[in-house]
Design a protein around this motif. Structure first.
Motif, mmCIF file in Angstrom:
data_model
loop_
_atom_site.group_PDB
_atom_site.id
_atom_site.type_symbol
_atom_site.label_atom_id
_atom_site.label_comp_id
_atom_site.label_asym_id
_atom_site.label_seq_id
_atom_site.Cartn_x
_atom_site.Cartn_y
_atom_site.Cartn_z
ATOM 1 N N PRO A 104 1.018 -1.193 -0.185
ATOM 2 C CA PRO A 104 0.050 -0.222 0.018
ATOM 3 C C PRO A 104 0.794 1.353 -0.098
ATOM 4 O O PRO A 104 0.081 2.338 -0.276
ATOM 5 C CB PRO A 104 -0.855 -0.140 1.401
ATOM 6 N N GLN A 105 2.133 1.242 0.310
ATOM 7 C CA GLN A 105 3.052 2.278 0.311
ATOM 8 C C GLN A 105 3.683 2.773 -1.016
ATOM 9 O O GLN A 105 4.226 1.907 -1.516
ATOM 10 C CB GLN A 105 4.077 2.273 1.649
ATOM 11 N N ASP A 106 3.331 3.934 -1.396
ATOM 12 C CA ASP A 106 3.991 4.372 -2.702
ATOM 13 C C ASP A 106 5.439 4.056 -2.597
ATOM 14 O O ASP A 106 6.165 4.748 -1.587
ATOM 15 C CB ASP A 106 3.949 6.023 -2.671
ATOM 16 N N GLN A 107 6.030 3.640 -3.563
ATOM 17 C CA GLN A 107 7.520 3.479 -3.663
ATOM 18 C C GLN A 107 8.024 2.735 -2.587
ATOM 19 O O GLN A 107 9.347 2.765 -1.999
ATOM 20 C CB GLN A 107 8.292 4.791 -4.029
ATOM 21 N N TYR A 108 7.582 1.672 -2.116
ATOM 22 C CA TYR A 108 7.917 1.079 -0.719
ATOM 23 C C TYR A 108 9.261 0.281 -1.025
ATOM 24 O O TYR A 108 10.149 0.119 -0.321
ATOM 25 C CB TYR A 108 7.036 -0.134 -0.625
ATOM 26 N N TYR A 109 9.662 0.103 -2.326
ATOM 27 C CA TYR A 109 10.947 -0.659 -2.807
ATOM 28 C C TYR A 109 12.236 0.421 -2.388
ATOM 29 O O TYR A 109 13.242 -0.132 -2.106
ATOM 30 C CB TYR A 109 10.911 -0.914 -4.412
ATOM 31 N N LEU A 110 12.003 1.585 -2.281
ATOM 32 C CA LEU A 110 13.284 2.413 -2.320
ATOM 33 C C LEU A 110 13.979 2.295 -0.976
ATOM 34 O O LEU A 110 15.017 2.240 -0.792
ATOM 35 C CB LEU A 110 12.745 4.124 -2.175
ATOM 36 N N SER A 111 12.927 2.104 0.104
ATOM 37 C CA SER A 111 13.633 1.613 1.343
ATOM 38 C C SER A 111 14.406 0.033 1.382
ATOM 39 O O SER A 111 15.025 -0.329 2.311
ATOM 40 C CB SER A 111 12.602 1.740 2.500
ATOM 41 N N LEU A 112 14.206 -0.629 0.508
ATOM 42 C CA LEU A 112 14.636 -2.064 0.189
ATOM 43 C C LEU A 112 16.064 -1.894 -0.435
ATOM 44 O O LEU A 112 16.753 -2.775 -0.420
ATOM 45 C CB LEU A 112 13.687 -3.110 -0.562
ATOM 46 N N MET A 113 16.029 -1.187 -1.453
ATOM 47 C CA MET A 113 17.080 -1.172 -2.689
ATOM 48 C C MET A 113 18.485 -1.549 -1.984
ATOM 49 O O MET A 113 19.174 -2.198 -2.471
ATOM 50 C CB MET A 113 17.133 0.093 -3.517
ATOM 51 N N ASP A 114 19.095 -0.610 -0.997
ATOM 52 C CA ASP A 114 20.477 -0.901 -0.522
ATOM 53 C C ASP A 114 20.633 -2.182 0.261
ATOM 54 O O ASP A 114 21.681 -2.473 0.501
ATOM 55 C CB ASP A 114 20.732 0.379 0.325
ATOM 56 N N ASP A 115 19.644 -2.680 0.878
ATOM 57 C CA ASP A 115 19.572 -3.564 1.956
ATOM 58 C C ASP A 115 19.481 -5.035 1.362
ATOM 59 O O ASP A 115 19.620 -6.104 2.027
ATOM 60 C CB ASP A 115 18.525 -3.467 3.113
ATOM 61 N N LEU A 116 18.976 -5.103 0.311
ATOM 62 C CA LEU A 116 18.651 -6.752 -0.394
ATOM 63 C C LEU A 116 20.053 -6.978 -1.410
ATOM 64 O O LEU A 116 20.704 -6.233 -1.942
ATOM 65 C CB LEU A 116 17.519 -6.616 -1.464
ATOM 66 N N PRO A 117 20.213 -8.391 -1.137
ATOM 67 C CA PRO A 117 21.268 -9.122 -1.563
ATOM 68 C C PRO A 117 21.182 -8.742 -3.321
ATOM 69 O O PRO A 117 20.091 -8.568 -3.894
ATOM 70 C CB PRO A 117 21.308 -10.120 -1.473
ATOM 71 N N LYS A 118 22.454 -8.532 -4.049
ATOM 72 C CA LYS A 118 22.328 -8.106 -5.382
ATOM 73 C C LYS A 118 21.606 -9.218 -6.174
ATOM 74 O O LYS A 118 21.326 -8.833 -7.510
ATOM 75 C CB LYS A 118 23.781 -7.946 -5.706
ATOM 76 N N ASP A 119 21.436 -10.151 -5.829
ATOM 77 C CA ASP A 119 20.900 -11.334 -6.834
ATOM 78 C C ASP A 119 19.539 -11.735 -6.887
ATOM 79 O O ASP A 119 18.806 -12.243 -7.537
ATOM 80 C CB ASP A 119 21.585 -12.868 -6.686
ATOM 81 N N VAL A 120 18.779 -10.643 -6.087
ATOM 82 C CA VAL A 120 17.458 -10.555 -5.796
ATOM 83 C C VAL A 120 16.715 -10.158 -7.175
ATOM 84 O O VAL A 120 17.207 -9.123 -7.646
ATOM 85 C CB VAL A 120 16.906 -9.739 -4.674
ATOM 86 N N VAL A 121 15.697 -10.472 -7.427
ATOM 87 C CA VAL A 121 14.847 -10.021 -8.722
ATOM 88 C C VAL A 121 13.749 -9.497 -7.815
ATOM 89 O O VAL A 121 12.923 -10.234 -7.472
ATOM 90 C CB VAL A 121 14.655 -11.262 -9.753
ATOM 91 N N LEU A 122 13.285 -8.136 -8.133
ATOM 92 C CA LEU A 122 11.917 -7.587 -7.555
ATOM 93 C C LEU A 122 10.987 -7.097 -8.673
ATOM 94 O O LEU A 122 11.502 -6.452 -9.483
ATOM 95 C CB LEU A 122 12.488 -6.508 -6.624
ATOM 96 N N ILE A 123 9.771 -7.524 -8.599
ATOM 97 C CA ILE A 123 8.845 -6.834 -9.597
ATOM 98 C C ILE A 123 7.618 -6.544 -8.669
ATOM 99 O O ILE A 123 7.110 -6.994 -7.868
ATOM 100 C CB ILE A 123 8.192 -8.160 -10.320
ATOM 101 N N ASN A 124 7.441 -5.064 -9.027
ATOM 102 C CA ASN A 124 6.419 -4.420 -8.494
ATOM 103 C C ASN A 124 4.957 -4.718 -8.820
ATOM 104 O O ASN A 124 4.677 -4.542 -10.275
ATOM 105 C CB ASN A 124 6.770 -3.020 -8.761
ATOM 106 N N ALA A 125 4.194 -5.126 -8.147
ATOM 107 C CA ALA A 125 2.845 -5.518 -8.462
ATOM 108 C C ALA A 125 1.813 -4.546 -8.181
ATOM 109 O O ALA A 125 0.597 -4.706 -8.045
ATOM 110 C CB ALA A 125 2.422 -7.033 -7.985
ATOM 111 N N GLY A 126 2.419 -3.228 -7.776
ATOM 112 C CA GLY A 126 1.448 -2.448 -7.349
ATOM 113 C C GLY A 126 1.985 -1.643 -6.177
ATOM 114 O O GLY A 126 1.972 -2.337 -5.050
#
Ligand code: CP
Length: 308
Positions: A104-126
């Protein structure tokens, strides 16, 4: 993070073309879906309700011989206070590398970017009211499949534009592809915020006459303030939304014979669309749902292979 589809801005016109071509391959060869080398665990983390997006990502993963698993915030340890980041790191430790996330949070992914391992694949479903890139891709793919060119196409969005991530992503994508995007927003749903590259109209019937495509929108009441919810209730008690702002039978007659009707869903029969719309040959609503599976297959296929 190395591979992600978070926002339409992440995609070049070449990427978009590659996704559409791949989706078209899956569309035209529905019985020849499996590509070798698959079999990945994919977590579908839906921190907000969904029918179309969740099911089509799940079907897309299954068609490609991946192993999707659905996670719903209320049935996970997020309910016990675990953060989204710690949930993803926990799933990563268990062996999962691909995450489809609705939040529900706009751009929730910004707070994750630096802390997730580099081999993660992330797809935004909204994300909140900010973006829904796979929805915009399936909407434009559906239009192209119906034989229309996006160049110069006049697309009218009607309804709760202010709270719509579908509109924001579609306007970005359609603008990239040189369509004209218009909006008609009922007075009680106007927010004062203007979305870039969206032209606001004040006469619904005239805009319906003039457009090539009309996309009706649900009121996103899960994102409304208490004040707006109260105002809307008063409004709904006194007047009919369908008659004033919906695609009713009279407005269907105003729409050109070769114009097209869309709705990202979930739609509310006889509120924003008359149920006769569903029988109208110009209506693409079920095609949008069908194409959602092919587009999400294409996203998995290309993103996991590092091709977009
Ligand atoms: N269009 C859309 O995102 O629908 P769902 O909320 O059902 O996934």
């Amino acid at each position: 993070m190395s591979r992600e589809l978070l926002n339409i801005d992440d995609l070049s016109l070449n990427d978009i073309d590659r996704i559409f071509q791949k989706a078209n391959t899956f569309y035209t060869h529905p019985n020849n879906l499996t590509t070798a080398g698959y079999g990945k665990d994919i977590a579908l983390c839906f921190w907000e309700n969904s029918t179309r997006t969740r099911v089509s990502f799940e079907l897309a993963a299954k068609h490609l011989n991946h192993r999707p698993m659905y996670m719903y915030a209320k049935q996970s340890s997020a309910e016990k206070g675990e953060s989204l980041l710690d949930t993803l790191l926990t799933l990563y430790a268990a062996g999962i590398r691909c995450f489809v996330i609705r939040h529900p949070q706009d751009q929730y992914y910004l707070s994750l970017m630096d802390d997730l391992p580099k081999d993660v694949v992330l797809i935004n479903a909204g994300d909140g009211k900010h973006g829904h890139p796979s929805q915009a891709l399936l909407d434009v793919f559906t239009l192209q499949h119906s034989g229309v060119s996006l160049q110069g196409l006049r697309v009218l969005f009607v309804g709760d534009v202010a709270h719509s991530r579908v509109v924001r992503s579609n306007v970005k994508l359609m603008h990239k592809m040189q369509a004209q995007c218009w909006a008609y927003v009922p007075e009680h749903l106007q927010s004062g915020e203007n979305i870039a590259n969206l032209e606001y109209k004040d006469n619904l019937d005239q805009a319906i006459v003039d457009c090539d495509v009309v996309m009706m929108l649900r009121g996103q009441d899960e994102r409304w303030s208490e004040q707006l919810t109260g105002q809307h209730k008063i409004h709904a008690e006194n007047e009919s939304y369908l008659q004033q702002y919906g695609l009713n039978q009279e407005r269907l007659k105003l729409l050109r014979s070769d114009a097209l009707i869309m709705h990202p869903g979930p739609f509310r029969r006889n509120i924003e669309i008359d149920e006769q719309v569903l029988q109208d040959p110009r209506c693409l609503i079920w095609k949008q749902v069908q194409n959602g599976v092919y587009i999400r297959m294409a996203i998995f296929d290309l993103l996991l292979a590092g091709q977009i």
